[in-house]
Motif scaffolding. Structure first.
Motif, PDB file in Angstrom:
ATOM      1  N   THR A 273      -1.631   0.450   9.855  1.00  0.00           N
ATOM      2  CA  THR A 273      -2.308  -0.802  10.221  1.00  0.00           C
ATOM      3  C   THR A 273      -3.814  -0.671  10.041  1.00  0.00           C
ATOM      4  N   ILE A 274      -4.364   0.412  10.555  1.00  0.00           N
ATOM      5  CA  ILE A 274      -5.816   0.608  10.479  1.00  0.00           C
ATOM      6  C   ILE A 274      -6.256   0.821   9.036  1.00  0.00           C
ATOM      7  N   ALA A 275      -5.497   1.593   8.276  1.00  0.00           N
ATOM      8  CA  ALA A 275      -5.820   1.785   6.859  1.00  0.00           C
ATOM      9  C   ALA A 275      -5.734   0.453   6.114  1.00  0.00           C
ATOM     10  N   SER A 276      -4.733  -0.363   6.437  1.00  0.00           N
ATOM     11  CA  SER A 276      -4.569  -1.667   5.784  1.00  0.00           C
ATOM     12  C   SER A 276      -5.739  -2.597   6.071  1.00  0.00           C
ATOM     13  N   TYR A 277      -6.234  -2.550   7.284  1.00  0.00           N
ATOM     14  CA  TYR A 277      -7.391  -3.380   7.628  1.00  0.00           C
ATOM     15  C   TYR A 277      -8.577  -3.014   6.736  1.00  0.00           C
ATOM     16  N   ASN A 278      -8.708  -1.729   6.433  1.00  0.00           N
ATOM     17  CA  ASN A 278      -9.860  -1.252   5.665  1.00  0.00           C
ATOM     18  C   ASN A 278      -9.694  -1.426   4.163  1.00  0.00           C
ATOM     19  N   CYS A 279      -8.526  -1.093   3.628  1.00  0.00           N
ATOM     20  CA  CYS A 279      -8.406  -1.126   2.157  1.00  0.00           C
ATOM     21  C   CYS A 279      -7.348  -2.094   1.651  1.00  0.00           C
ATOM     22  N   GLY A 280      -6.627  -2.744   2.543  1.00  0.00           N
ATOM     23  CA  GLY A 280      -5.621  -3.715   2.142  1.00  0.00           C
ATOM     24  C   GLY A 280      -4.208  -3.182   2.282  1.00  0.00           C
ATOM     25  N   ARG A 281      -3.345  -4.026   2.813  1.00  0.00           N
ATOM     26  CA  ARG A 281      -1.949  -3.623   3.038  1.00  0.00           C
ATOM     27  C   ARG A 281      -1.235  -3.321   1.731  1.00  0.00           C
ATOM     28  N   SER A 282      -1.509  -4.094   0.694  1.00  0.00           N
ATOM     29  CA  SER A 282      -0.807  -3.866  -0.576  1.00  0.00           C
ATOM     30  C   SER A 282      -1.133  -2.481  -1.136  1.00  0.00           C
ATOM     31  N   LYS A 283      -2.370  -2.034  -0.973  1.00  0.00           N
ATOM     32  CA  LYS A 283      -2.734  -0.688  -1.442  1.00  0.00           C
ATOM     33  C   LYS A 283      -1.989   0.379  -0.636  1.00  0.00           C
ATOM     34  N   VAL A 284      -1.929   0.216   0.678  1.00  0.00           N
ATOM     35  CA  VAL A 284      -1.231   1.172   1.532  1.00  0.00           C
ATOM     36  C   VAL A 284       0.256   1.224   1.157  1.00  0.00           C
ATOM     37  N   LEU A 285       0.880   0.065   0.970  1.00  0.00           N
ATOM     38  CA  LEU A 285       2.296   0.027   0.590  1.00  0.00           C
ATOM     39  C   LEU A 285       2.531   0.692  -0.764  1.00  0.00           C
ATOM     40  N   LYS A 286       1.632   0.437  -1.709  1.00  0.00           N
ATOM     41  CA  LYS A 286       1.767   1.039  -3.038  1.00  0.00           C
ATOM     42  C   LYS A 286       1.660   2.565  -2.963  1.00  0.00           C
ATOM     43  N   LEU A 287       0.702   3.050  -2.174  1.00  0.00           N
ATOM     44  CA  LEU A 287       0.561   4.500  -2.008  1.00  0.00           C
ATOM     45  C   LEU A 287       1.813   5.100  -1.363  1.00  0.00           C
ATOM     46  N   GLY A 288       2.413   4.369  -0.441  1.00  0.00           N
ATOM     47  CA  GLY A 288       3.653   4.826   0.177  1.00  0.00           C
ATOM     48  C   GLY A 288       4.786   4.923  -0.829  1.00  0.00           C
ATOM     49  N   GLU A 289       4.875   3.927  -1.704  1.00  0.00           N
ATOM     50  CA  GLU A 289       5.909   3.949  -2.742  1.00  0.00           C
ATOM     51  C   GLU A 289       5.700   5.114  -3.707  1.00  0.00           C
ATOM     52  N   LEU A 290       4.447   5.363  -4.068  1.00  0.00           N
ATOM     53  CA  LEU A 290       4.140   6.408  -5.046  1.00  0.00           C
ATOM     54  C   LEU A 290       4.223   7.814  -4.474  1.00  0.00           C
ATOM     55  N   TYR A 291       3.755   8.003  -3.234  1.00  0.00           N
ATOM     56  CA  TYR A 291       3.581   9.352  -2.693  1.00  0.00           C
ATOM     57  C   TYR A 291       4.372   9.648  -1.424  1.00  0.00           C
ATOM     58  N   GLY A 292       5.156   8.685  -0.958  1.00  0.00           N
ATOM     59  CA  GLY A 292       5.980   8.912   0.233  1.00  0.00           C
ATOM     60  C   GLY A 292       5.151   9.264   1.450  1.00  0.00           C
ATOM     61  N   LYS A 293       5.622  10.273   2.197  1.00  0.00           N
ATOM     62  CA  LYS A 293       4.950  10.618   3.458  1.00  0.00           C
ATOM     63  C   LYS A 293       3.538  11.166   3.251  1.00  0.00           C
ATOM     64  N   ASP A 294       3.163  11.484   2.018  1.00  0.00           N
ATOM     65  CA  ASP A 294       1.809  11.983   1.714  1.00  0.00           C
ATOM     66  C   ASP A 294       0.838  10.868   1.323  1.00  0.00           C
ATOM     67  N   TRP A 295       1.190   9.628   1.578  1.00  0.00           N
ATOM     68  CA  TRP A 295       0.388   8.482   1.149  1.00  0.00           C
ATOM     69  C   TRP A 295      -1.069   8.566   1.585  1.00  0.00           C
ATOM     70  N   GLU A 296      -1.336   9.098   2.778  1.00  0.00           N
ATOM     71  CA  GLU A 296      -2.715   9.139   3.291  1.00  0.00           C
ATOM     72  C   GLU A 296      -3.628  10.005   2.438  1.00  0.00           C
ATOM     73  N   MET A 297      -3.080  11.014   1.804  1.00  0.00           N
ATOM     74  CA  MET A 297      -3.895  11.911   0.972  1.00  0.00           C
ATOM     75  C   MET A 297      -4.529  11.159  -0.207  1.00  0.00           C
ATOM     76  N   TYR A 298      -3.952  10.033  -0.578  1.00  0.00           N
ATOM     77  CA  TYR A 298      -4.394   9.299  -1.765  1.00  0.00           C
ATOM     78  C   TYR A 298      -5.178   8.027  -1.430  1.00  0.00           C
ATOM     79  N   LEU A 299      -5.490   7.855  -0.166  1.00  0.00           N
ATOM     80  CA  LEU A 299      -6.332   6.712   0.233  1.00  0.00           C
ATOM     81  C   LEU A 299      -7.730   6.883  -0.346  1.00  0.00           C
ATOM     82  N   PRO A 300      -8.449   5.770  -0.531  1.00  0.00           N
ATOM     83  CA  PRO A 300      -9.856   5.898  -0.916  1.00  0.00           C
ATOM     84  C   PRO A 300     -10.611   6.698   0.152  1.00  0.00           C
ATOM     85  N   LEU A 301     -11.630   7.431  -0.259  1.00  0.00           N
ATOM     86  CA  LEU A 301     -12.402   8.263   0.664  1.00  0.00           C
ATOM     87  C   LEU A 301     -12.937   7.449   1.840  1.00  0.00           C
TER      88      LEU A 301
END
Length: 156
Positions: free
Chosen positions: A117-145
């Motif tokens: 939720t907090i990451a989505s507020y900052n960079c957008g829910r669609s980006k967070v969902l896409k990272l989840g699809e691509l990287y699974g449980k490691d999605w946070e590692m690929y968030l923007p800095l």
């Protein structure tokens, strides 16, 4: 609710020991997770509470809404249609409403609902969902800095 209790809820703790008694922490159905204290802290990290702040990518105001997100929130009827992105009190209401909306969206098991939720507020829910699809449980590692730092500040 005290900040420590909020952090415990976000970490998934359901009870703790206090004075030799087990204290049950209310579930997210029993209480508002995003308290005024948390939202104030979030606004501080967003804009240092400056309603006149405009980010380099165009986010406006104390809660740093992108104009397109603001219009979408109005379209979804999360806030009244007459609310202005340039009004601080309107931004504060919109921030809480949008955070609750994001929190209550369906999240796949790979996501910690609070962090997502907090990451989505900052960079957008669609980006967070896409990272989840691509990287699974490691999605946070690929968030923007910027978003990684945002999470570190709000969830130490």
């Amino acid at each position: 609710m005290k900040l420590i209790t909020i952090l415990m809820i976000m970490m998934g703790v359901t009870s703790y020991c206090q004075s030799n008694k087990i204290v049950k922490i209310p579930s997210n159905k029993d209480c508002a997770i995003f308290t005024n204290e948390f939202l104030k802290l979030q606004r501080f990290y967003e804009s240092t509470n400056d309603q006149n702040k405009i980010s380099k990518c165009g986010a406006i105001g104390v809660a740093q809404f992108m104009p397109t997100t603001w219009e979408w929130i109005k379209k979804k009827k999360l806030i009244p249609n007459h609310y202005s992105i340039n009004n601080k009190s309107h931004q504060i209401v919109a921030q809480k409403s949008y955070m609750e909306y994001l929190f209550n969206r369906p999240w796949k098991p790979m996501f910690n609902r609070y962090r997502a939720t907090i990451a989505s507020y900052n960079c957008g829910r669609s980006k967070v969902l896409k990272l989840g699809e691509l990287y699974g449980k490691d999605w946070e590692m690929y968030l923007p800095l910027e978003t990684k730092n945002y999470l570190r500040k709000l969830l130490p």
